[in-house]
Design a protein around this motif. Sequence first.
Motif, PDB file in Angstrom:
ATOM      1  N   LEU A  18      10.976 -73.293  36.715  1.00  0.00           N
ATOM      2  CA  LEU A  18      12.311 -72.726  36.504  1.00  0.00           C
ATOM      3  C   LEU A  18      12.248 -71.247  36.109  1.00  0.00           C
ATOM      4  O   LEU A  18      13.026 -70.421  36.603  1.00  0.00           O
ATOM      5  CB  LEU A  18      13.030 -73.543  35.416  1.00  0.00           C
ATOM      6  N   ASP A  37       3.777 -65.209  30.015  1.00  0.00           N
ATOM      7  CA  ASP A  37       3.243 -66.506  30.445  1.00  0.00           C
ATOM      8  C   ASP A  37       1.747 -66.544  30.171  1.00  0.00           C
ATOM      9  O   ASP A  37       1.095 -65.514  30.069  1.00  0.00           O
ATOM     10  CB  ASP A  37       3.515 -66.764  31.935  1.00  0.00           C
ATOM     11  N   GLN A  39      -0.355 -68.037  32.313  1.00  0.00           N
ATOM     12  CA  GLN A  39      -1.055 -68.064  33.604  1.00  0.00           C
ATOM     13  C   GLN A  39      -1.115 -66.653  34.194  1.00  0.00           C
ATOM     14  O   GLN A  39      -0.159 -66.208  34.856  1.00  0.00           O
ATOM     15  CB  GLN A  39      -0.328 -68.985  34.581  1.00  0.00           C
ATOM     16  N   ASP A  63      -0.702 -66.746  25.263  1.00  0.00           N
ATOM     17  CA  ASP A  63      -0.583 -68.169  24.940  1.00  0.00           C
ATOM     18  C   ASP A  63       0.452 -68.287  23.821  1.00  0.00           C
ATOM     19  O   ASP A  63       0.185 -67.939  22.666  1.00  0.00           O
ATOM     20  CB  ASP A  63      -1.941 -68.720  24.487  1.00  0.00           C
ATOM     21  N   LEU A  64       1.613 -68.780  24.164  1.00  0.00           N
ATOM     22  CA  LEU A  64       2.727 -68.819  23.206  1.00  0.00           C
ATOM     23  C   LEU A  64       2.568 -69.903  22.144  1.00  0.00           C
ATOM     24  O   LEU A  64       3.431 -70.034  21.269  1.00  0.00           O
ATOM     25  CB  LEU A  64       4.064 -68.992  23.951  1.00  0.00           C
ATOM     26  N   ASP A  90      11.939 -69.943  28.036  1.00  0.00           N
ATOM     27  CA  ASP A  90      11.876 -71.076  28.981  1.00  0.00           C
ATOM     28  C   ASP A  90      10.573 -71.852  28.854  1.00  0.00           C
ATOM     29  O   ASP A  90      10.534 -73.048  29.165  1.00  0.00           O
ATOM     30  CB  ASP A  90      12.026 -70.500  30.402  1.00  0.00           C
ATOM     31  N   TYR A 155       6.945 -83.127  22.391  1.00  0.00           N
ATOM     32  CA  TYR A 155       7.963 -82.420  23.185  1.00  0.00           C
ATOM     33  C   TYR A 155       9.374 -82.726  22.659  1.00  0.00           C
ATOM     34  O   TYR A 155      10.189 -81.811  22.478  1.00  0.00           O
ATOM     35  CB  TYR A 155       7.819 -82.869  24.640  1.00  0.00           C
ATOM     36  N   LYS A 159      11.950 -80.027  21.131  1.00  0.00           N
ATOM     37  CA  LYS A 159      13.250 -79.681  21.729  1.00  0.00           C
ATOM     38  C   LYS A 159      14.400 -79.924  20.744  1.00  0.00           C
ATOM     39  O   LYS A 159      15.371 -79.169  20.712  1.00  0.00           O
ATOM     40  CB  LYS A 159      13.476 -80.470  23.025  1.00  0.00           C
ATOM     41  N   THR A 191       9.619 -78.965  39.836  1.00  0.00           N
ATOM     42  CA  THR A 191       8.709 -77.981  39.244  1.00  0.00           C
ATOM     43  C   THR A 191       7.376 -78.666  38.930  1.00  0.00           C
ATOM     44  O   THR A 191       7.296 -79.894  38.926  1.00  0.00           O
ATOM     45  CB  THR A 191       9.288 -77.436  37.920  1.00  0.00           C
ATOM     46  N   SER A 194       7.771 -81.436  36.332  1.00  0.00           N
ATOM     47  CA  SER A 194       8.350 -82.683  36.844  1.00  0.00           C
ATOM     48  C   SER A 194       7.303 -83.440  37.665  1.00  0.00           C
ATOM     49  O   SER A 194       7.189 -84.658  37.562  1.00  0.00           O
ATOM     50  CB  SER A 194       9.549 -82.398  37.743  1.00  0.00           C
ATOM     51  N   TYR A 198       7.340 -87.067  36.285  1.00  0.00           N
ATOM     52  CA  TYR A 198       8.522 -87.799  36.747  1.00  0.00           C
ATOM     53  C   TYR A 198       8.129 -89.046  37.544  1.00  0.00           C
ATOM     54  O   TYR A 198       7.209 -89.004  38.355  1.00  0.00           O
ATOM     55  CB  TYR A 198       9.387 -86.906  37.638  1.00  0.00           C
TER      56      TYR A 198
HETATM   57  N1  LIG Z   1      11.296 -80.018  34.885  1.00  0.00           N
HETATM   58  C1  LIG Z   1      12.420 -80.582  34.465  1.00  0.00           C
HETATM   59  O1  LIG Z   1      12.995 -81.446  35.153  1.00  0.00           O
HETATM   60  C2  LIG Z   1      13.011 -80.166  33.158  1.00  0.00           C
HETATM   61  C3  LIG Z   1      14.029 -80.950  32.622  1.00  0.00           C
HETATM   62  C4  LIG Z   1      14.621 -80.563  31.421  1.00  0.00           C
HETATM   63  C5  LIG Z   1      14.194 -79.393  30.791  1.00  0.00           C
HETATM   64  N2  LIG Z   1      13.188 -78.656  31.327  1.00  0.00           N
HETATM   65  C6  LIG Z   1      12.787 -77.443  30.626  1.00  0.00           C
HETATM   66  O2  LIG Z   1      12.846 -76.348  31.518  1.00  0.00           O
HETATM   67  C7  LIG Z   1      11.875 -75.364  31.153  1.00  0.00           C
HETATM   68  C8  LIG Z   1      11.028 -75.045  32.366  1.00  0.00           C
HETATM   69  O3  LIG Z   1      10.435 -76.255  32.816  1.00  0.00           O
HETATM   70  P1  LIG Z   1       9.615 -76.323  34.168  1.00  0.00           P
HETATM   71  O4  LIG Z   1       9.886 -77.659  34.734  1.00  0.00           O
HETATM   72  O5  LIG Z   1       9.844 -75.089  34.957  1.00  0.00           O
HETATM   73  O6  LIG Z   1       8.128 -76.320  33.540  1.00  0.00           O
HETATM   74  P2  LIG Z   1       6.762 -75.860  34.234  1.00  0.00           P
HETATM   75  O7  LIG Z   1       5.674 -76.579  33.492  1.00  0.00           O
HETATM   76  O8  LIG Z   1       6.855 -76.054  35.682  1.00  0.00           O
HETATM   77  O9  LIG Z   1       6.708 -74.299  33.878  1.00  0.00           O
HETATM   78  C9  LIG Z   1       6.569 -73.903  32.526  1.00  0.00           C
HETATM   79  C10 LIG Z   1       6.083 -72.473  32.445  1.00  0.00           C
HETATM   80  O10 LIG Z   1       5.756 -72.231  31.055  1.00  0.00           O
HETATM   81  C11 LIG Z   1       4.443 -71.668  30.994  1.00  0.00           C
HETATM   82  N3  LIG Z   1       3.739 -72.039  29.776  1.00  0.00           N
HETATM   83  C12 LIG Z   1       3.315 -73.277  29.435  1.00  0.00           C
HETATM   84  N4  LIG Z   1       2.600 -73.219  28.327  1.00  0.00           N
HETATM   85  C13 LIG Z   1       2.568 -71.917  27.933  1.00  0.00           C
HETATM   86  C14 LIG Z   1       1.955 -71.219  26.863  1.00  0.00           C
HETATM   87  N5  LIG Z   1       1.181 -71.841  25.973  1.00  0.00           N
HETATM   88  N6  LIG Z   1       2.145 -69.898  26.757  1.00  0.00           N
HETATM   89  C15 LIG Z   1       2.886 -69.234  27.680  1.00  0.00           C
HETATM   90  N7  LIG Z   1       3.466 -69.837  28.736  1.00  0.00           N
HETATM   91  C16 LIG Z   1       3.301 -71.167  28.862  1.00  0.00           C
HETATM   92  C17 LIG Z   1       3.718 -72.238  32.215  1.00  0.00           C
HETATM   93  O11 LIG Z   1       2.569 -71.485  32.556  1.00  0.00           O
HETATM   94  C18 LIG Z   1       4.817 -72.214  33.273  1.00  0.00           C
HETATM   95  O12 LIG Z   1       4.879 -70.978  33.923  1.00  0.00           O
HETATM   96  C19 LIG Z   1      11.084 -75.956  29.989  1.00  0.00           C
HETATM   97  O13 LIG Z   1      11.582 -75.469  28.777  1.00  0.00           O
HETATM   98  C20 LIG Z   1      11.358 -77.437  30.110  1.00  0.00           C
HETATM   99  O14 LIG Z   1      11.228 -78.089  28.872  1.00  0.00           O
HETATM  100  C21 LIG Z   1      12.591 -79.009  32.506  1.00  0.00           C
END
Ligand SMILES: NC(=O)c1ccc[n+]([C@@H]2O[C@H](COP(=O)([O-])OP(=O)(O)OC[C@H]3O[C@@H](n4cnc5c(N)ncnc54)[C@H](O)[C@@H]3O)[C@@H](O)[C@H]2O)c1
Length: 252
Positions: A18, A37, A39, A63-64, A90, A155, A159, A191, A194, A198
Amino acid sequence: MIEVKGKVAFLTGAAEGLGHEVALELASLGMRLALFDVQAERLNALADGLRSQGTEVLPIVVDLSDAAATTAAADRAMEHYGTPRALIHDAALLKERDFADITFADWRREMDIIVQAAFILSKAVWPGMVQAGSGSILFVSSGSALSGFVKEAAYTPGKHAQEGLMKVLSLAGRPHNIAVNTITTGVSIDTPMSASHYTEEMKIGMVHPSRLAPAFGFLAGIDAGFATGERFDAFKMSEAMCVAAKRPPYDR
Ligand SMILES: NC(=O)c1ccc[n+]([C@@H]2O[C@H](COP(=O)([O-])OP(=O)(O)OC[C@H]3O[C@@H](n4cnc5c(N)ncnc54)[C@H](O)[C@@H]3O)[C@@H](O)[C@H]2O)c1
């Protein structure tokens, strides 16, 4: 609503999922970006791509989950740009584990990415937003902020805590016109997160995360006078924006 063109946004989790789509959306609106990020390769590739299209971008590999590194990253972005118009947190990590198997270190890592980083980054931008009398802070939330899910001992509380932090900051920010809100996806998104957890049933109706991006561009430009202390639905808001603009929902 503030015109966001030329304004700065700090965005975490931009390398993929996202956050990547939100970065593209903010860039398309003409915002200048600090992207955080862990990565490096993906983040730098995104930054190179955005720069080649004329976006000013500062990629920060961090690394957050690490408080000192997060503080240093925030300082770097502040030194480069000054106070941003918007902070969008995010990044998150979801690793499903039985409670019997999760270690304290696992637990802290997920919690710290979600809520410790939200605290540190908000603290970094707060004095400047107070001084400016405007700003928008947005934490990306989840259904896990409202309900408990088995195998989510880190998690889900992370949240929930992030929602609590938003509520407190929205009250603190109201006198200064700083909007502090959360935003949930509202729908399953396709993503890496997921893909890793999922079930097939949860994937039904899944959409590309670009479908959620318009809401983030809109919310980057709000102040507390528009909304604060709210929990937005990114999918519904983005769809409504596309209908209003007579622009089709799009997948990149
Ligand atoms: N995927 C879903 O269906 C879903 C549903 C509800 C909420 N969310 C929320 O949406 C947001 C994005 O989710 P997504 O599905 O894109 O996740 P994702 O895992 O695909 O992407 C997460 C991003 O965060 C970065 N990240 C992870 N750990 C990190 C760290 N230690 N330091 C810095 N960066 C870090 C990753 O490298 C990645 O670029 C998140 O907050 C997630 O909780 C996602």
